[in-house]
Design an enzyme around this catalytic site. Structure first.
Site, mmCIF file in Angstrom:
data_model
loop_
_atom_site.group_PDB
_atom_site.id
_atom_site.type_symbol
_atom_site.label_atom_id
_atom_site.label_comp_id
_atom_site.label_asym_id
_atom_site.label_seq_id
_atom_site.Cartn_x
_atom_site.Cartn_y
_atom_site.Cartn_z
ATOM 1 N N ASP A 233 -4.739 -6.930 -24.114
ATOM 2 C CA ASP A 233 -5.360 -7.599 -25.351
ATOM 3 C C ASP A 233 -4.660 -7.204 -26.467
ATOM 4 O OD1 ASP A 233 -7.086 -8.092 -27.520
ATOM 5 O OD2 ASP A 233 -8.838 -6.839 -27.073
ATOM 6 N N LYS B 109 -0.443 -10.967 -35.733
ATOM 7 C CA LYS B 109 -1.044 -12.139 -34.904
ATOM 8 C C LYS B 109 -1.562 -13.117 -35.625
ATOM 9 C CE LYS B 109 -4.722 -12.195 -31.362
ATOM 10 N NZ LYS B 109 -6.039 -11.430 -30.754
ATOM 11 N N GLU C 69 -9.580 -14.998 -25.119
ATOM 12 C CA GLU C 69 -10.451 -13.657 -25.158
ATOM 13 C C GLU C 69 -11.810 -13.701 -24.843
ATOM 14 O OE1 GLU C 69 -9.305 -12.874 -29.266
ATOM 15 O OE2 GLU C 69 -7.259 -12.373 -28.687
ATOM 16 N N ASP D 295 -17.971 -14.776 -30.235
ATOM 17 C CA ASP D 295 -16.696 -14.019 -30.833
ATOM 18 C C ASP D 295 -16.601 -14.254 -32.262
ATOM 19 O OD1 ASP D 295 -14.293 -13.088 -31.252
ATOM 20 O OD2 ASP D 295 -13.252 -14.205 -29.702
#
Lengths: 341, 525
Positions: B11, B73, B174, B196
């Site tokens: 992750d 990211k 994810e 999420d």
């Protein structure tokens, strides 16, 4: 290509130049599978040379000088390997290749297309696949190159069941589906009745996915690329079928095309001149937004929604007669569809 | 017998990263030498030329912020002109410069690095942790990305893995990984929603789980809804408090506001575990006499909740959309999985429970659930499900989160593959020449949901060149647009009449040329 004198004479049967190469069967060892090969090429020297280089213990070879007779032979006999010249009397080799490929027997046959390299400069490297063909041979070519291409073409069409990679029933299922991919409608592909509901569709698709999803076969990617490609092709079509049938508007639209025009797949029309024209009719961005929505719904087969969206567009430009005409044509179409059930 | 090859699941987070693997049928989250299961996604470039990655870099961020890179990211695969990079230029202490082809580069200690190199360093660190834990080399990995990552972001993440010496078997979403972690091995027949809520984006994924099949039915997202919105709201609330306290407003003081936002983030976290909190901000601004004014702000959770409800409410509009796509109602969902830092807020948990009419599942550690799912998927990808006696492996049926299309002549977006299409999938489209003897056709490829092409993210341009010269409309090029199992775009083209594969040149926007990639590999990380 170097020409060797083929053994035996070539009997002339009308237009058909037919040559049969005798294949003596080995007595002791189990004979290797003999395959039927078909060579169609107008240039006699090339035709003979190609036929002569195909090993006689593996191939029974038939030669033709024009497209029609080759296609007739193909339709009437079982053929494993087809070698076609680029230009044939009656039909281009590329067209004949597609014709053969799309026919009922087409999926199992290996097709090799030959062309003088000066004619097709982009094929010069020899690694480009022609449409419907499995391999390409740039002429002139050495005999070993010819044989390498033949093997490449054959391996692409080798039935999965003949390779000891997967459980037999699964391998046969892959061969069957791959072979019939262009001939099965979505219902037959999923082996479901036309009235299957969403739950049945999902259960069936999950069952099939556990067997045929490429992720279940990652080991084959490097080991047997042609099997991997077949599995991918089959799975993509299965998932296309599932996604269309599970969505009511798209299913309606698919059913209509299937019933009326025998269309086996639902194809979305490209953004057409019609779409650009309808948008050009609008004077305000608000109307344009709703016209776009209407166009999208129409492409999904939802005529009712498309009509409503068009009516909303018209609310912004009530005097736009052209838009009004579009709306009435959508409603007319809707009434036809509803009448037809 | 050769040692069993382990696939690791990583992750790769904005703030933290986690690595896990499956050992003897059980998932292990692998700690580092200090026992930490979470690694900061941070890279510090020290003065002596050495590089510290992970938790060790955290303290460097305080003492040497110019040379410590974080939040890679947020920037990976973005255009230099994108909002994310603009925001980063204002907020991040380290230096960003524009590279070739709109690529943002990090400049640190006189060297320039691509974002895949920075992320690659974090991945290398995770790989090292796994190798130390397993006592053997690791070569294969599954890496997770947000569901709303576009093609370029996925490509760059894969490149980062490659630079770290990993064969990236798959890039998975994810939320899908989280669902896998929850559902695998439980033999359930259920509909699961993964909610999420991250720092900058929100997305919702709805899955049908049946035994070992995890089918993503629909996904929807809002890339401008996240924890930051709560921080902004709280910061404005504090401005109001300042006005009451000092009698004058600070509405146009950007510096004061950015300070308050940082305070707000801490306050938000504090209020997630306490009912009230007090904030002191020293010398926030100067009054009319030039005297510094402090802010003293006392606040309770209930009043903050009241002010933030509408932000959570916005997430439910996105949920409505996803449910519509799945042809379901909120109460049809059998289980709700929470992912992302923002779901730690009690307000969010409570409102989610009300919306779905059920308590969210919380039995797995939310920090680790994504890596666990990635590890399970990794093990599944290398197993042979058809071998005799093989344990049942899960199968993910995922979808593409964004529509893929081309720009039409009039600038509209012609969708080729709609979002929520299951992957892998492909669509064939025929293009033709519009001018006599035209030898090239250019296609502009976009991803997004806007009807106007320019409002979407441009992935790149495909040039079909060397077409045979013919009257206009006669040359028909059949172009196959494919989205592979990684959610990445593959394009092939062929001349319809000759059947000859058509040469294409793809110019990826915000991407690297093969030469640049080669150079990165050579340089090493």
């Amino acid at each position: 290509m170097e020409q060797k004198g083929p053994s035996g004479t070539v009997p002339q049967l009308g237009r058909i130049a037919l040559k049969r190469v005798a294949v003596p069967r080995a007595q002791a060892a189990p004979p290797p599978p003999t395959r039927n090969a078909l060579v169609a090429e107008p240039d006699k020297a090339v035709r003979k040379a190609v036929a002569a280089h195909l090993p006689r213990d593996r191939f029974q070879t038939w030669t033709f000088e024009d497209a029609d007779s080759a296609y007739d032979h193909f339709g009437q006999n079982g053929v494993d390997l087809v070698i076609l010249g680029r230009e044939l009397p009656g039909m281009a080799g590329t067209v004949l290749a597609q014709l053969m490929r799309n026919s009922r027997k087409g999926s199992a046959v290996a097709i090799l297309l030959m062309s003088p390299s000066y004619r097709d400069p982009y094929l010069g490297a020899g690694d480009c696949n022609a449409f419907g063909a499995d391999a390409f041979l740039a002429l002139p070519a050495a005999p070993d190159v010819l044989l390498a291409r033949v093997e490449a073409a054959l391996s692409k069409r080798e039935p999965v069941a003949r390779l000891d990679l997967l459980p037999k029933p699964l391998a046969e299922e892959i061969d069957r589906l791959y072979g019939d991919l262009e001939h099965l409608n979505y219902y037959d592909l999923l082996a479901l009745p036309p009235d299957a509901d969403a739950d049945a569709l999902q259960r069936r698709f999950h069952e099939l996915s556990l067997q045929l999803h490429p992720d279940r076969h990652t080991r084959l990617r490097g080991r047997a690329p042609h099997v991997w490609e077949k599995i991918n092709a089959v799975y993509k079509r299965l998932s296309e079928a599932y996604k269309v049938l599970v969505d009511p508007p798209r299913r309606r639209s698919y059913n209509l095309g299937l019933r009326r025009r025998g269309k086996l797949r639902l194809e979305k029309d490209p953004f057409s001149a019609r779409e650009d024209r309808e948008l050009a009719l609008c004077e305000t961005d608000d109307a344009r937004r709703h016209v776009l929505e209407s166009l999208e719904l129409r492409s999904l087969g939802d005529l009712e929604g498309a009509g409503e969206a068009m009516a909303r567009a018209l609310a912004f430009e009530p005097d736009n007669e052209e838009l009004g005409l579009v709306l009435s044509s959508i409603r007319k179409l809707l009434s036809i569809v509803e009448r037809d059930g | 017998m050769a040692a069993i090859e382990h696939v690791i699941g990583i992750d790769l987070g904005t703030t933290n990263s986690v690595v896990a693997t499956v050992l003897d049928g059980e998932v292990h989250v692998m700690p580092d030498e200090a026992g930490a299961r979470l690694q900061a996604s941070m890279v510090a470039f020290l003065e002596d030329g050495s590089v510290v990655v992970g938790n060790g870099a955290r303290q460097e961020a305080v003492v040497d912020p110019l040379n410590t890179i974080y939040s890679a990211k947020r920037l990976i695969g973005r255009h230099y002109t994108s909002n994310e990079v603009k925001t980063a230029l204002q907020q991040f202490p380290f230096k960003l410069v524009k590279g070739k082809n709109q690529v943002p580069l990090v400049e640190v200690r006189g060297e320039r690095y691509g974002l895949p190199e920075i992320s690659g360093m974090t991945l290398r660190r995770m790989k090292d942790i796994a190798e130390r834990y397993l006592g053997q080399p690791v070569a294969q990995a599954v890496i997770t990305v947000p569901a709303n990552f576009n093609d370029t972001q996925r490509q760059m993440t894969k490149l980062a893995g490659h630079l770290a010496g990993l064969d990236v078997l798959r890039v998975i979403n994810e939320p899908t990984a989280a669902a896998l972690a929850y559902g695998y091995g439980r033999d359930i027949d259920a509909r699961i929603a993964v909610y999420d809520f991250g720092g900058g984006t929100f997305d919702i994924t709805i899955l049908q789980v049946r035994g070992n099949v995890f089918e993503v039915v629909s996904t929807a997202g809002d890339t401008f809804l996240g924890g930051d919105d709560f921080d902004n709201r709280l910061a404005r609330y504090m401005l109001l408090g300042f006005k009451q306290q000092h009698g004058f407003a600070l509405d146009h003081d950007a510096l004061a506001f950015s300070r308050l936002k940082q305070v707000a983030e801490k306050l938000k976290c504090e209020l997630s575990v306490k009912d009230r909190a007090i904030v002191n901000v020293r010398e926030l601004a100067l009054d009319a006499d030039g005297k510094p004014c402090d802010l003293r702000f006392q606040v309770d959770r209930a009043s903050v909740d009241e002010r933030c409800q509408d932000i959570v409410q916005r997430s439910f509009l996105v949920c409505d959309e996803a449910l519509r796509g799945a042809r379901m109602k909120a109460e049809d969902v059998d289980g709700v999985v929470l992912v992302g830092g923002t779901t730690r807020m009690p307000l969010v948990r409570q409102m989610v429970a009300e919306y779905f009419r059920r308590e969210p599942l919380t039995d797995l550690n939310p920090d680790e659930v994504v890596a666990i799912g990635a590890a399970i998927q990794g093990a599944s990808l290398v197993s042979d499900p058809f071998a005799k006696g093989a344990p049942a492996q899960p199968l993910l049926l995922d979808v593409t989160p964004m529509s893929l299309g081309v720009q039409t002549v009039s600038g509209y977006f012609d969708v080729l593959i709609p979002r929520n299409a299951s992957i892998p999938c492909e669509q064939t489209r025929v293009f033709t020449t519009t001018v006599d003897d035209q030898t090239t056709v250019r296609l502009q490829i976009y991803q997004g949901e806007s009807k106007v092409a320019a409002d979407n993210t441009k992935l790149g341009e495909i040039e079909l060149y060397g077409l045979r010269a013919a009257p206009r409309g006669e040359v028909e090029i059949e172009v196959v647009f494919e989205i592979d199992a990684d959610g990445m775009v593959v394009v092939t083209a062929r001349d319809r009449e000759t059947g000859i594969e058509q040469a294409t040149r793809i110019n990826v926007a915000a991407g690297y040329s093969p030469d640049e990639v080669e150079a990165m590999i050579e340089r090493g990380i």
